[in-house]
Write a protein that holds these residues in place. Structure first.
Motif, PDB file in Angstrom:
ATOM      1  N   THR A  31      -8.579  15.853 -20.705  1.00  0.00           N
ATOM      2  CA  THR A  31      -7.281  15.470 -20.113  1.00  0.00           C
ATOM      3  C   THR A  31      -6.858  16.456 -19.191  1.00  0.00           C
ATOM      4  O   THR A  31      -6.664  17.789 -19.780  1.00  0.00           O
ATOM      5  N   ARG A  32      -6.267  16.290 -18.106  1.00  0.00           N
ATOM      6  CA  ARG A  32      -5.710  17.158 -17.109  1.00  0.00           C
ATOM      7  C   ARG A  32      -4.392  16.672 -16.631  1.00  0.00           C
ATOM      8  O   ARG A  32      -4.245  15.515 -16.541  1.00  0.00           O
ATOM      9  N   VAL A  58      -4.215  12.808 -16.315  1.00  0.00           N
ATOM     10  CA  VAL A  58      -5.471  11.977 -15.894  1.00  0.00           C
ATOM     11  C   VAL A  58      -6.760  12.237 -16.968  1.00  0.00           C
ATOM     12  O   VAL A  58      -6.805  13.461 -17.178  1.00  0.00           O
ATOM     13  N   SER A  59      -7.105  11.484 -17.619  1.00  0.00           N
ATOM     14  CA  SER A  59      -8.284  11.303 -18.299  1.00  0.00           C
ATOM     15  C   SER A  59      -9.351  10.060 -18.155  1.00  0.00           C
ATOM     16  O   SER A  59      -8.974   9.255 -17.099  1.00  0.00           O
ATOM     17  N   CYS A  60     -10.213   9.843 -18.804  1.00  0.00           N
ATOM     18  CA  CYS A  60     -10.811   8.380 -18.755  1.00  0.00           C
ATOM     19  C   CYS A  60      -9.836   7.532 -18.748  1.00  0.00           C
ATOM     20  O   CYS A  60      -8.813   7.397 -19.843  1.00  0.00           O
ATOM     21  N   GLN A  61     -10.001   6.240 -18.061  1.00  0.00           N
ATOM     22  CA  GLN A  61      -9.147   5.185 -17.910  1.00  0.00           C
ATOM     23  C   GLN A  61      -9.358   4.127 -18.869  1.00  0.00           C
ATOM     24  O   GLN A  61      -8.923   3.197 -19.272  1.00  0.00           O
ATOM     25  N   HIS A  62     -10.495   4.197 -19.830  1.00  0.00           N
ATOM     26  CA  HIS A  62     -11.046   3.246 -20.722  1.00  0.00           C
ATOM     27  C   HIS A  62     -10.860   1.917 -19.962  1.00  0.00           C
ATOM     28  O   HIS A  62     -10.087   0.999 -20.580  1.00  0.00           O
ATOM     29  N   CYS A  63     -11.546   1.677 -19.006  1.00  0.00           N
ATOM     30  CA  CYS A  63     -11.342   0.328 -18.012  1.00  0.00           C
ATOM     31  C   CYS A  63     -11.779  -1.077 -19.138  1.00  0.00           C
ATOM     32  O   CYS A  63     -12.645  -0.741 -19.678  1.00  0.00           O
ATOM     33  N   MET A  98     -25.544   9.126 -14.474  1.00  0.00           N
ATOM     34  CA  MET A  98     -25.325   7.986 -13.541  1.00  0.00           C
ATOM     35  C   MET A  98     -23.617   7.359 -13.776  1.00  0.00           C
ATOM     36  O   MET A  98     -23.207   6.738 -12.883  1.00  0.00           O
ATOM     37  N   CYS A  99     -23.332   7.569 -14.846  1.00  0.00           N
ATOM     38  CA  CYS A  99     -21.958   7.397 -15.228  1.00  0.00           C
ATOM     39  C   CYS A  99     -21.087   7.803 -14.415  1.00  0.00           C
ATOM     40  O   CYS A  99     -19.820   7.457 -14.112  1.00  0.00           O
ATOM     41  N   MET A 100     -21.281   9.071 -14.438  1.00  0.00           N
ATOM     42  CA  MET A 100     -20.350  10.049 -13.686  1.00  0.00           C
ATOM     43  C   MET A 100     -20.250   9.778 -12.206  1.00  0.00           C
ATOM     44  O   MET A 100     -19.402   9.667 -11.485  1.00  0.00           O
ATOM     45  N   ALA A 101     -21.399   9.358 -11.575  1.00  0.00           N
ATOM     46  CA  ALA A 101     -21.643   8.881 -10.165  1.00  0.00           C
ATOM     47  C   ALA A 101     -20.910   7.514  -9.851  1.00  0.00           C
ATOM     48  O   ALA A 101     -20.173   7.400  -8.983  1.00  0.00           O
ATOM     49  N   ALA A 102     -20.801   6.520 -11.061  1.00  0.00           N
ATOM     50  CA  ALA A 102     -20.298   5.446 -10.842  1.00  0.00           C
ATOM     51  C   ALA A 102     -18.802   5.294 -10.994  1.00  0.00           C
ATOM     52  O   ALA A 102     -17.960   4.546 -10.561  1.00  0.00           O
ATOM     53  N   CYS A 103     -18.214   6.284 -11.892  1.00  0.00           N
ATOM     54  CA  CYS A 103     -16.878   6.344 -12.160  1.00  0.00           C
ATOM     55  C   CYS A 103     -16.020   6.734 -11.038  1.00  0.00           C
ATOM     56  O   CYS A 103     -16.315   7.654 -10.362  1.00  0.00           O
ATOM     57  N   PRO A 104     -15.023   5.764 -10.694  1.00  0.00           N
ATOM     58  CA  PRO A 104     -14.345   6.133  -9.546  1.00  0.00           C
ATOM     59  C   PRO A 104     -13.042   7.099  -9.865  1.00  0.00           C
ATOM     60  O   PRO A 104     -12.455   7.506  -8.966  1.00  0.00           O
ATOM     61  N   TYR A 105     -12.904   7.517 -11.200  1.00  0.00           N
ATOM     62  CA  TYR A 105     -11.885   8.755 -11.332  1.00  0.00           C
ATOM     63  C   TYR A 105     -12.389   9.942 -11.412  1.00  0.00           C
ATOM     64  O   TYR A 105     -13.137  10.283 -12.440  1.00  0.00           O
ATOM     65  N   THR A 106     -12.311  10.632 -10.432  1.00  0.00           N
ATOM     66  CA  THR A 106     -13.101  11.894 -10.280  1.00  0.00           C
ATOM     67  C   THR A 106     -12.467  12.968 -11.122  1.00  0.00           C
ATOM     68  O   THR A 106     -11.541  12.763 -11.580  1.00  0.00           O
ATOM     69  N   LEU A 189      -6.442   3.525  -9.062  1.00  0.00           N
ATOM     70  CA  LEU A 189      -7.126   2.850  -8.176  1.00  0.00           C
ATOM     71  C   LEU A 189      -7.422   1.464  -8.503  1.00  0.00           C
ATOM     72  O   LEU A 189      -8.836   0.972  -8.985  1.00  0.00           O
ATOM     73  N   PRO A 190      -6.529   0.629  -8.651  1.00  0.00           N
ATOM     74  CA  PRO A 190      -6.738  -0.906  -9.059  1.00  0.00           C
ATOM     75  C   PRO A 190      -7.587  -1.717  -8.185  1.00  0.00           C
ATOM     76  O   PRO A 190      -8.165  -2.470  -8.565  1.00  0.00           O
ATOM     77  N   GLU A 191      -7.829  -1.264  -6.832  1.00  0.00           N
ATOM     78  CA  GLU A 191      -8.777  -1.696  -5.865  1.00  0.00           C
ATOM     79  C   GLU A 191     -10.281  -1.723  -6.239  1.00  0.00           C
ATOM     80  O   GLU A 191     -11.189  -2.459  -5.728  1.00  0.00           O
ATOM     81  N   LYS A 192     -10.571  -0.938  -7.089  1.00  0.00           N
ATOM     82  CA  LYS A 192     -11.912  -0.614  -7.672  1.00  0.00           C
ATOM     83  C   LYS A 192     -12.217  -1.787  -8.685  1.00  0.00           C
ATOM     84  O   LYS A 192     -13.439  -1.953  -8.990  1.00  0.00           O
ATOM     85  N   GLY A 193     -11.356  -2.555  -9.112  1.00  0.00           N
ATOM     86  CA  GLY A 193     -11.638  -3.484  -9.882  1.00  0.00           C
ATOM     87  C   GLY A 193     -12.121  -3.298 -11.364  1.00  0.00           C
ATOM     88  O   GLY A 193     -12.733  -3.984 -12.106  1.00  0.00           O
ATOM     89  N   THR A 194     -11.664  -1.968 -11.734  1.00  0.00           N
ATOM     90  CA  THR A 194     -12.147  -1.679 -13.146  1.00  0.00           C
ATOM     91  C   THR A 194     -10.916  -1.889 -14.228  1.00  0.00           C
ATOM     92  O   THR A 194     -11.412  -2.052 -15.328  1.00  0.00           O
ATOM     93  N   HIS A 195     -10.162  -2.293 -13.792  1.00  0.00           N
ATOM     94  CA  HIS A 195      -9.113  -2.729 -14.728  1.00  0.00           C
ATOM     95  C   HIS A 195      -8.735  -1.542 -15.617  1.00  0.00           C
ATOM     96  O   HIS A 195      -9.009  -1.917 -17.061  1.00  0.00           O
ATOM     97  N   PRO A 196      -8.080  -0.650 -15.345  1.00  0.00           N
ATOM     98  CA  PRO A 196      -7.897   0.667 -16.232  1.00  0.00           C
ATOM     99  C   PRO A 196      -6.921   0.088 -17.453  1.00  0.00           C
ATOM    100  O   PRO A 196      -6.060  -0.500 -17.326  1.00  0.00           O
TER     101      PRO A 196
END
Length: 202
Positions: A31-32, A58-63, A98-106, A189-196
């Motif tokens: 968490t940052r 900011v942390s994992c958004q548990h989409c 791969m999960c790190m690359a796919a996650c839109p939340y840097t 980033l709602p435009e990413k379609g992950t639904h945080p």
């Protein structure tokens, strides 16, 4: 998770309590608290005399629709069917990232390149936390070990500004449901379609 940005004062208590409770290795933070306007803590935006400062935890958004789960080739990243928490199975993780690359939340995931190192030579935090392992990806777990005992995540319990709230959004009588219904909210980033599953009260 609902975070009230009007109450967050950027004290970093959520970050440090998370690190201690989860015995997180050195140089890793789940968490940052970022500051809108700059790359450093408490960096304002704008020019004098029109300056402002906004803290954003900011942390994992548990989409609801996690991109990370879709790309994991071994099922190490998965969405818990019981509580909706996006989790990591360290024993299954092959370190492909791969999960790190796919996650839109840097920056919400970290990779243990070596055996985890700690500031203390003994374990701190909750004994029910899964041990950290070399060559694995890790991230915020919403303190699934505490949630399993009907307790709140550590960041919620320790927030001195009472900016964090945790509960069942599907329950219309829950505090998180009421807050999202009554206040103006935003998601990252709602435009990413992950639904945080993290909502920010603005």
């Amino acid at each position: 998770m609902v975070i009230d940005l009007q109450r967050c004062m950027g004290c970093q208590t959520c970050s440090t309590s998370c690190k201690l409770s989860n015995n997180i290795p050195d140089d890793i933070w789940w968490t940052r608290v970022l500051t809108e306007g700059g790359d450093f803590i408490d960096t304002g935006s704008g020019e004098y005399p029109k300056v402002s400062m906004q803290h954003i935890p900011v942390s994992c958004q548990h989409c609801e629709n996690p991109a990370c789960v879709k790309v994991c080739p071994v099922g190490a990243t998965f969405k818990d069917a019981d509580n909706g928490i996006v989790r990591q199975d360290y024993d299954k993780c092959i370190g492909c990232r791969m999960c790190m690359a796919a996650c839109p939340y840097t920056g919400v995931r970290s990779f243990n390149w070596e055996e985890p190192k700690y500031a203390m030579d003994f374990q701190v935090g909750d004994p029910s936390v899964a041990p950290h392992q070399k060559h694995t990806v890790e991230k915020c777990t919403f303190c699934v070990n505490l949630v399993a005992k009907n307790e709140e995540p550590k960041c919620v319990r320790s927030c001195v500004g009472e900016a964090r709230h945790f509960g069942d959004l599907d329950d219309p009588n829950s505090e998180v449901s009421r807050l999202v219904r009554e206040r103006e909210v935003m998601q990252l980033l709602p435009e990413k379609g992950t639904h945080p599953s993290v909502y920010y009260l603005v």
